[in-house]
Design a protein around this motif. Structure first.
Motif, PDB file in Angstrom:
ATOM      1  N   VAL A  29       5.349   4.283   2.384  1.00 53.03           N
ATOM      2  CA  VAL A  29       5.219   2.845   2.146  1.00 53.03           C
ATOM      3  C   VAL A  29       4.253   2.230   3.170  1.00 53.03           C
ATOM      4  N   ARG A  30       4.350   2.669   4.418  1.00 53.34           N
ATOM      5  CA  ARG A  30       3.404   2.171   5.439  1.00 53.34           C
ATOM      6  C   ARG A  30       1.976   2.623   5.124  1.00 53.34           C
ATOM      7  N   ALA A  31       1.829   3.848   4.609  1.00 54.02           N
ATOM      8  CA  ALA A  31       0.507   4.345   4.224  1.00 54.02           C
ATOM      9  C   ALA A  31      -0.065   3.512   3.084  1.00 54.02           C
ATOM     10  N   VAL A  32       0.775   3.148   2.123  1.00 52.23           N
ATOM     11  CA  VAL A  32       0.329   2.306   1.008  1.00 52.23           C
ATOM     12  C   VAL A  32      -0.141   0.951   1.539  1.00 52.23           C
ATOM     13  N   GLY A  33       0.596   0.377   2.474  1.00 53.71           N
ATOM     14  CA  GLY A  33       0.187  -0.893   3.080  1.00 53.71           C
ATOM     15  C   GLY A  33      -1.153  -0.788   3.785  1.00 53.71           C
ATOM     16  N   THR A  67      -6.564   4.247  -5.508  1.00 58.34           N
ATOM     17  CA  THR A  67      -5.820   5.159  -6.376  1.00 58.34           C
ATOM     18  C   THR A  67      -4.570   5.575  -5.630  1.00 58.34           C
ATOM     19  N   ALA A  68      -3.406   5.223  -6.184  1.00 64.01           N
ATOM     20  CA  ALA A  68      -2.123   5.632  -5.614  1.00 64.01           C
ATOM     21  C   ALA A  68      -1.658   6.855  -6.387  1.00 64.01           C
ATOM     22  N   LEU A  69      -1.428   7.948  -5.675  1.00 61.79           N
ATOM     23  CA  LEU A  69      -1.116   9.231  -6.310  1.00 61.79           C
ATOM     24  C   LEU A  69       0.237   9.739  -5.847  1.00 61.79           C
ATOM     25  N   ALA A 119      11.237   9.089 -13.201  1.00 59.86           N
ATOM     26  CA  ALA A 119      11.687   8.753 -11.846  1.00 59.86           C
ATOM     27  C   ALA A 119      10.496   8.647 -10.900  1.00 59.86           C
ATOM     28  N   CYS A 120       9.545   9.558 -11.041  1.00 61.15           N
ATOM     29  CA  CYS A 120       8.342   9.528 -10.196  1.00 61.15           C
ATOM     30  C   CYS A 120       7.518   8.283 -10.477  1.00 61.15           C
ATOM     31  N   ARG A 121       7.394   7.916 -11.730  1.00 57.80           N
ATOM     32  CA  ARG A 121       6.653   6.698 -12.084  1.00 57.80           C
ATOM     33  C   ARG A 121       7.317   5.462 -11.482  1.00 57.80           C
ATOM     34  N   ARG A 122       8.657   5.444 -11.497  1.00 61.34           N
ATOM     35  CA  ARG A 122       9.378   4.312 -10.888  1.00 61.34           C
ATOM     36  C   ARG A 122       9.141   4.252  -9.388  1.00 61.34           C
ATOM     37  N   GLU A 180       7.340   1.144  -7.584  1.00 62.83           N
ATOM     38  CA  GLU A 180       8.048   0.404  -6.530  1.00 62.83           C
ATOM     39  C   GLU A 180       7.286   0.458  -5.215  1.00 62.83           C
ATOM     40  N   SER A 181       6.619   1.562  -4.957  1.00 62.59           N
ATOM     41  CA  SER A 181       5.881   1.721  -3.699  1.00 62.59           C
ATOM     42  C   SER A 181       4.671   0.794  -3.609  1.00 62.59           C
ATOM     43  N   VAL A 182       4.048   0.483  -4.749  1.00 61.42           N
ATOM     44  CA  VAL A 182       2.862  -0.381  -4.728  1.00 61.42           C
ATOM     45  C   VAL A 182       3.167  -1.821  -5.119  1.00 61.42           C
ATOM     46  N   ALA A 183       4.344  -2.070  -5.682  1.00 59.75           N
ATOM     47  CA  ALA A 183       4.665  -3.387  -6.250  1.00 59.75           C
ATOM     48  C   ALA A 183       4.541  -4.529  -5.250  1.00 59.75           C
TER      49      ALA A 183
END
Length: 165
Positions: A40-44, A58-60, A86-89, A93-96
């Motif tokens: 989550v910190r990496a996404v931020g 691109t979030a993978l 589940a992976c899609r969720r 959620e990680s990028v939302a």
């Protein structure tokens, strides 16, 4: 990298960021997502970087085709199709939360089945300008047995790599 308390960026090759050269353009950023706190910190970090550089993101999320058991064989293991959902969720959620703060960033979400996340990230980052990954903090024993994705991509990615603890 293991003891750093701030993101570490590894740059090698001909991508010199010297003051004498014009600024480097960043068009595409790839971030590895696994749902962990470090992820989550990496996404931020990736969203912030993409926003400042007007790059696409691109979030993978790469999930293993078989469980990453280090010792027992994976005989008789069958793939549960609910795992993809589940992976899609997890990815959504990680990028939302970041979409509201960075509405200017174009985001592509990819969930792929793979032998391992390292190969998936290296493939996705072939034409990227930055690859961002988090550390999972597995500890020395589990990292030795199972390997470290962040360590591997730092050594083998063709583009600069940001490792966020």
């Amino acid at each position: 990298m293991r003891t750093a308390h701030v993101p570490v960026v590894v740059v090698r090759g001909d991508r010199e960021l010297a003051a004498t050269r014009p600024p480097v353009a960043f068009d595409r950023v790839v971030v590895g997502v696994d749902g962990s706190a470090c992820s989550v910190r990496a996404v931020g970090f990736a969203y912030d970087f993409a926003s400042r550089h007007r790059a696409e993101l691109t979030a993978l999320l790469a999930f293993a085709q078989q469980p990453p058991d280090a010792l027992p064989p994976n005989r008789g293991w069958t793939f549960d199709s609910d795992a993809i959902d589940a992976c899609r969720r997890v990815l959504a959620e990680s990028v939302a939360g970041y979409r509201d703060h960075y509405p200017d960033v174009v985001v592509h979400q990819n969930v792929i089945s793979t032998e391992g996340p390292t190969e998936a990230l290296l493939t996705a980052a072939v034409d990227a300008d930055l690859l961002v990954v988090g550390t999972r903090g597995r500890g020395i024993v589990r990292s030795t047995l199972l390997g470290s994705v962040s360590h591997a991509v730092a050594h083998y990615a063709a583009c600069p790599v940001a490792i966020v603890r």
